[in-house]
Design a protein around this motif. Structure first.
Motif, PDB file in Angstrom:
ATOM      1  N   PHE A 116       0.844  -1.197   0.000  1.00 51.72           N
ATOM      2  CA  PHE A 116       0.000   0.000   0.000  1.00 51.72           C
ATOM      3  C   PHE A 116       0.878   1.245   0.000  1.00 51.72           C
ATOM      4  O   PHE A 116       2.097   1.184   0.219  1.00 51.72           O
ATOM      5  N   ASP A 117       0.234   2.373  -0.284  1.00 52.10           N
ATOM      6  CA  ASP A 117       0.944   3.657  -0.387  1.00 52.10           C
ATOM      7  C   ASP A 117       2.131   3.543  -1.346  1.00 52.10           C
ATOM      8  O   ASP A 117       3.239   4.011  -1.057  1.00 52.10           O
ATOM      9  N   ASP A 118       1.916   2.911  -2.479  1.00 57.57           N
ATOM     10  CA  ASP A 118       3.026   2.638  -3.395  1.00 57.57           C
ATOM     11  C   ASP A 118       3.026   3.592  -4.575  1.00 57.57           C
ATOM     12  O   ASP A 118       1.982   4.077  -5.005  1.00 57.57           O
ATOM     13  N   THR A 119       4.219   3.873  -5.099  1.00 54.21           N
ATOM     14  CA  THR A 119       4.390   4.704  -6.291  1.00 54.21           C
ATOM     15  C   THR A 119       5.565   4.183  -7.101  1.00 54.21           C
ATOM     16  O   THR A 119       6.677   4.059  -6.584  1.00 54.21           O
ATOM     17  N   LEU A 120       5.306   3.882  -8.353  1.00 50.58           N
ATOM     18  CA  LEU A 120       6.352   3.477  -9.294  1.00 50.58           C
ATOM     19  C   LEU A 120       6.666   4.679 -10.173  1.00 50.58           C
ATOM     20  O   LEU A 120       5.786   5.202 -10.862  1.00 50.58           O
ATOM     21  N   VAL A 121       7.919   5.136 -10.136  1.00 49.75           N
ATOM     22  CA  VAL A 121       8.346   6.295 -10.909  1.00 49.75           C
ATOM     23  C   VAL A 121       9.312   5.827 -11.995  1.00 49.75           C
ATOM     24  O   VAL A 121      10.387   5.302 -11.691  1.00 49.75           O
ATOM     25  N   GLU A 122       8.922   6.013 -13.244  1.00 52.52           N
ATOM     26  CA  GLU A 122       9.761   5.648 -14.384  1.00 52.52           C
ATOM     27  C   GLU A 122      10.076   6.911 -15.175  1.00 52.52           C
ATOM     28  O   GLU A 122       9.201   7.755 -15.369  1.00 52.52           O
ATOM     29  N   GLY A 123      11.310   7.038 -15.647  1.00 51.47           N
ATOM     30  CA  GLY A 123      11.675   8.240 -16.385  1.00 51.47           C
ATOM     31  C   GLY A 123      12.788   7.994 -17.373  1.00 51.47           C
ATOM     32  O   GLY A 123      13.472   6.963 -17.338  1.00 51.47           O
ATOM     33  N   THR A 124      12.967   8.958 -18.282  1.00 56.96           N
ATOM     34  CA  THR A 124      14.030   8.872 -19.273  1.00 56.96           C
ATOM     35  C   THR A 124      15.360   9.330 -18.693  1.00 56.96           C
ATOM     36  O   THR A 124      16.406   9.068 -19.277  1.00 56.96           O
ATOM     37  N   GLU A 125      15.328  10.022 -17.577  1.00 53.25           N
ATOM     38  CA  GLU A 125      16.544  10.486 -16.913  1.00 53.25           C
ATOM     39  C   GLU A 125      16.521  10.022 -15.464  1.00 53.25           C
ATOM     40  O   GLU A 125      15.465   9.844 -14.867  1.00 53.25           O
ATOM     41  N   GLY A 126      17.693   9.856 -14.882  1.00 57.32           N
ATOM     42  CA  GLY A 126      17.764   9.441 -13.497  1.00 57.32           C
ATOM     43  C   GLY A 126      17.487   7.955 -13.334  1.00 57.32           C
ATOM     44  O   GLY A 126      17.474   7.178 -14.289  1.00 57.32           O
ATOM     45  N   ILE A 127      17.235   7.558 -12.091  1.00 52.69           N
ATOM     46  CA  ILE A 127      17.054   6.154 -11.734  1.00 52.69           C
ATOM     47  C   ILE A 127      15.587   5.916 -11.396  1.00 52.69           C
ATOM     48  O   ILE A 127      15.015   6.618 -10.554  1.00 52.69           O
ATOM     49  N   ASP A 128      14.963   4.926 -12.035  1.00 49.76           N
ATOM     50  CA  ASP A 128      13.591   4.563 -11.711  1.00 49.76           C
ATOM     51  C   ASP A 128      13.529   4.069 -10.267  1.00 49.76           C
ATOM     52  O   ASP A 128      14.456   3.399  -9.779  1.00 49.76           O
ATOM     53  N   THR A 129      12.427   4.378  -9.569  1.00 47.47           N
ATOM     54  CA  THR A 129      12.273   3.970  -8.176  1.00 47.47           C
ATOM     55  C   THR A 129      10.884   3.372  -7.953  1.00 47.47           C
ATOM     56  O   THR A 129       9.938   3.676  -8.682  1.00 47.47           O
ATOM     57  N   TYR A 130      10.797   2.536  -6.931  1.00 46.91           N
ATOM     58  CA  TYR A 130       9.506   2.016  -6.488  1.00 46.91           C
ATOM     59  C   TYR A 130       9.467   2.102  -4.971  1.00 46.91           C
ATOM     60  O   TYR A 130      10.299   1.504  -4.285  1.00 46.91           O
ATOM     61  N   SER A 131       8.529   2.878  -4.439  1.00 44.87           N
ATOM     62  CA  SER A 131       8.373   3.023  -2.994  1.00 44.87           C
ATOM     63  C   SER A 131       7.033   2.419  -2.583  1.00 44.87           C
ATOM     64  O   SER A 131       6.039   2.570  -3.289  1.00 44.87           O
ATOM     65  N   PHE A 132       7.010   1.744  -1.438  1.00 43.75           N
ATOM     66  CA  PHE A 132       5.793   1.075  -0.991  1.00 43.75           C
ATOM     67  C   PHE A 132       5.886   0.801   0.505  1.00 43.75           C
ATOM     68  O   PHE A 132       6.949   0.970   1.118  1.00 43.75           O
ATOM     69  N   SER A 133       4.761   0.360   1.075  1.00 49.67           N
ATOM     70  CA  SER A 133       4.714   0.022   2.497  1.00 49.67           C
ATOM     71  C   SER A 133       4.156  -1.383   2.667  1.00 49.67           C
ATOM     72  O   SER A 133       3.332  -1.845   1.873  1.00 49.67           O
ATOM     73  N   LEU A 134       4.610  -2.063   3.740  1.00 49.39           N
ATOM     74  CA  LEU A 134       4.147  -3.402   4.097  1.00 49.39           C
ATOM     75  C   LEU A 134       3.667  -3.389   5.535  1.00 49.39           C
ATOM     76  O   LEU A 134       4.272  -2.739   6.395  1.00 49.39           O
ATOM     77  N   ASN A 135       2.583  -4.127   5.824  1.00 53.61           N
ATOM     78  CA  ASN A 135       2.206  -4.325   7.215  1.00 53.61           C
ATOM     79  C   ASN A 135       2.766  -5.652   7.716  1.00 53.61           C
ATOM     80  O   ASN A 135       3.335  -6.430   6.950  1.00 53.61           O
ATOM     81  N   MET A 136       2.570  -5.923   8.992  1.00 47.41           N
ATOM     82  CA  MET A 136       3.201  -7.095   9.604  1.00 47.41           C
ATOM     83  C   MET A 136       2.641  -8.415   9.081  1.00 47.41           C
ATOM     84  O   MET A 136       3.289  -9.459   9.193  1.00 47.41           O
ATOM     85  N   ASP A 137       1.429  -8.376   8.510  1.00 46.43           N
ATOM     86  CA  ASP A 137       0.825  -9.599   7.994  1.00 46.43           C
ATOM     87  C   ASP A 137       1.404 -10.018   6.645  1.00 46.43           C
ATOM     88  O   ASP A 137       1.181 -11.144   6.203  1.00 46.43           O
ATOM     89  N   ASN A 138       2.135  -9.110   5.989  1.00 45.08           N
ATOM     90  CA  ASN A 138       2.689  -9.435   4.679  1.00 45.08           C
ATOM     91  C   ASN A 138       3.875 -10.396   4.841  1.00 45.08           C
ATOM     92  O   ASN A 138       4.746 -10.179   5.692  1.00 45.08           O
ATOM     93  N   PRO A 139       3.930 -11.455   4.044  1.00 48.48           N
ATOM     94  CA  PRO A 139       5.028 -12.434   4.189  1.00 48.48           C
ATOM     95  C   PRO A 139       6.407 -11.859   3.915  1.00 48.48           C
ATOM     96  O   PRO A 139       7.411 -12.472   4.286  1.00 48.48           O
ATOM     97  N   GLY A 140       6.495 -10.690   3.282  1.00 53.49           N
ATOM     98  CA  GLY A 140       7.798 -10.094   3.006  1.00 53.49           C
ATOM     99  C   GLY A 140       8.278  -9.133   4.072  1.00 53.49           C
ATOM    100  O   GLY A 140       9.350  -8.530   3.924  1.00 53.49           O
ATOM    101  N   TYR A 141       7.521  -9.000   5.162  1.00 54.19           N
ATOM    102  CA  TYR A 141       7.831  -7.998   6.187  1.00 54.19           C
ATOM    103  C   TYR A 141       9.233  -8.165   6.750  1.00 54.19           C
ATOM    104  O   TYR A 141       9.944  -7.176   6.986  1.00 54.19           O
TER     105      TYR A 141
END
Length: 574
Positions: A26-51
């Motif tokens: 949740f609260d995620d944003t994927l930023v893709e661009g022709t310049e700079g470095i692409d980023t992906y920001s997101f949040s996980l709660n404790m129930d997510n297996p990747g926590y």
């Protein structure tokens, strides 16, 4: 639509899947661009297996478009933070970098490089990166199409720059082109091409997929009068001429220094007291007003500047200077200056839009992708043109709403004025359309008013009916109904008191005695020739009777009850 995988070595864990409501970031944003470095920001709660599976610089993250079976992001966890809200909810906020960000983790070393093609020099920097990093972070040179006119570079490298910055500083910023990193068969490849992307047919248009738009016509770079300067010179004055074995020489005063110059190298007309402009590759005749650089005044009617008349008429006087350091000839200088003015772009055209990606519901063929070109139609803001997406911001939970940044365009003053005229015409067309719509709305309002009047008439009639009903003897009617209900209730009570007898037989009593049943069985109907319930003579008489009118028993009952009410009223009156 999207699936997000966390990868640690050979282990992979799904942390987001659209088809599973409980498995989400949740609260995620994927930023893709022709310049700079692409980023992906997101949040996980404790129930997510990747926590508890987040390891910066080690954990890989992959985003897959399941609709297209295409990987849209390959990267690594750069950092994360852990927080607890006032409600006692724990979560981790994660930032991931696209793979090209791995090049920031190594440094270049000092070196001087020449007689290398741009591609070979890029390989030098990639090799140094690979010597310093882990196996899965190594890069391989992919497709390279950028070069220069000589296909040769002469460069220095130092220890101050990381590999990513060094590639941009030494190559991309100087020679142009675009960089992209891709992960293929577990290996990182670096492509350097003149340009990525393609032209698509998916139109960004008002009334179709364009939600909002902002256009900025930047005038920070506007200039209408250009002072043209050439190479730098030293200004000197000829003090005297002297004879030498090799011929005459001029002794020239340059401030506090004196310098000998062969007379044969001086421009024609140079005499004692003449001003000269001197540099190793050129010596020019000057005057007391000469500047320490080449100007165009002598070949441009005394003016050291060139005006852009179209821009001048729109913006007035806005001064800029242009310097051509390698030009030592005034005629060449004014020609270069004029060419520069003719091609100068006055205005920066920038656009920021939010558009619906209708390809997700199969209403468009192409989705919005960074680097690609799309037809753009927004007559109230900009003329129809082809635009390039240079940045895209997406949330995996709401991918249809894509925020797009359209690449800047630099336009000349004449084009700027033309665009303004087209936009004004488009706005006028929109205004006419709105006026026509208002006329249609006015007609609709008139129809609604007519219907409203008819409704009022109906309401008046209904009120009249209600009034008449109000004047009727409703209480008297209610009393009559109550009396009738009482009679019906008494009748039902009487019926309920009747014993429940079965049918009689000749051997068992029922509704009648068995004896009477025997008698009844013996009774026969009379005929004209035989006695029965009647003597045959009476039967002959009955047969001659003819009924001229049928009797309605229901009506008879109603007349009886009405008569009963009249009799009751008379008894009450007495």
């Amino acid at each position: 639509m999207f699936r997000v995988n966390l990868i640690n070595g050979d282990d992979s864990e799904v942390i987001h899947n659209d088809i599973t409501s409980s498995l989400k970031v949740f609260d995620d944003t994927l930023v893709e661009g022709t310049e700079g470095i692409d980023t992906y920001s997101f949040s996980l709660n404790m129930d997510n297996p990747g926590y508890n599976l987040l390891y910066p610089f080690k954990t890989l993250i992959q985003i897959v478009n399941t609709k297209k079976n295409k990987v849209v992001f390959d990267g690594f966890i750069k950092r994360y933070s852990a927080t607890m809200t006032s409600d006692g909810v724990y979560k981790r906020n994660v930032t991931a970098y696209q793979g090209i960000g791995l090049l920031k983790q190594t440094k270049q070393i000092y070196g001087e490089y020449h007689d290398l093609t741009p591609k070979q020099f890029l390989q030098v920097m990639i090799d140094e990166h690979n010597r310093q990093t882990d196996g899965w972070k190594k890069f391989y040179l992919g497709e390279v199409t950028v070069t220069n006119s000589t296909d040769n570079v002469y460069r220095f490298l130092d220890e101050d720059s990381n590999t990513y910055d060094a590639i941009y500083e030494k190559l991309v910023n100087r020679l142009g082109g675009e960089l992209k990193a891709r992960l293929t068969d577990g290996k990182w490849y670096l492509d350097w091409k003149t340009a990525f992307g393609e032209t698509t047919q998916t139109e960004i248009r008002v009334g179709k997929n364009l939600k909002d738009a902002e256009r900025d016509l930047g005038t920070d770079n506007v200039a209408t009068r250009f002072f043209i300067y050439g190479a730098d010179f030293e200004i000197g004055i000829i003090d005297r001429f002297e004879n030498t074995d090799d011929g005459q020489k001029a002794v020239v005063e340059f401030g506090e220094n004196m310098r000998d110059i062969p007379k044969s190298e001086l421009p024609s007309g140079a005499t004692v007291g003449s001003y000269i402009l001197y540099r190793e590759d050129a010596i020019l005749l000057g005057n007391e007003n000469s500047k320490p650089y080449l100007t165009i005044g002598e070949v441009n009617n005394g003016k050291d500047y060139i005006d852009d008349p179209v821009a001048f008429s729109q913006f007035g006087t806005v001064v800029e200077s242009v310097k051509f350091e390698d030009v030592t000839n005034k005629t060449n200088l004014i020609n270069k200056g004029q060419a520069y003015v003719n091609s100068y772009n006055q205005v920066t055209d920038s656009n920021q839009i939010t558009a619906l990606d209708l390809s997700l519901i199969n209403q468009d063929i192409d989705s919005f992708e960074v680097y690609n070109y799309y037809p753009y139609n927004n007559p109230g803001i900009a003329e129809n043109n082809l635009v390039r997406v240079i940045e895209k911001r997406t949330s995996l939970s709401n991918p249809q709403n894509a925020s797009l940044t359209i690449g800047d365009k630099f336009i000349k003053a004449s084009k700027y004025q033309s665009n303004m005229n087209k936009t004004s015409k488009a706005v006028e067309e929109v205004r006419k359309t709105v006026t026509n719509q208002n006329l249609r709305i006015s007609k609709v309002n008139s129809t609604v008013l007519s219907v409203s009047n008819e409704v009022k008439t109906i309401n008046t009639a209904i009120k009249s009916i209600n009034t008449k009903i109000g004047d009727a003897d409703i209480p008297g009617l209610q009393v009559a109904i109550n009396n009738l209900n009482t009679v019906v209730d008494e009748l039902n009570l009487s019926i309920g008191n009747i014993p429940n007898y079965g049918l009689a037989t000749i051997t068992e009593s029922g509704l009648m005695s068995s004896f009477d049943k025997v008698k009844l069985e013996g009774i026969q109907l009379a005929t004209g020739t035989k006695d029965g319930l009647l003597v045959k003579e009476d039967k002959q008489k009955l047969d001659r009777i003819i009924a001229n009118q049928s009797i309605d028993l229901d009506q008879f009952m109603a007349d009886f009850l009405a008569l009963k009410l009249i009799v009751d009223d008379m008894n009450t009156t007495e």
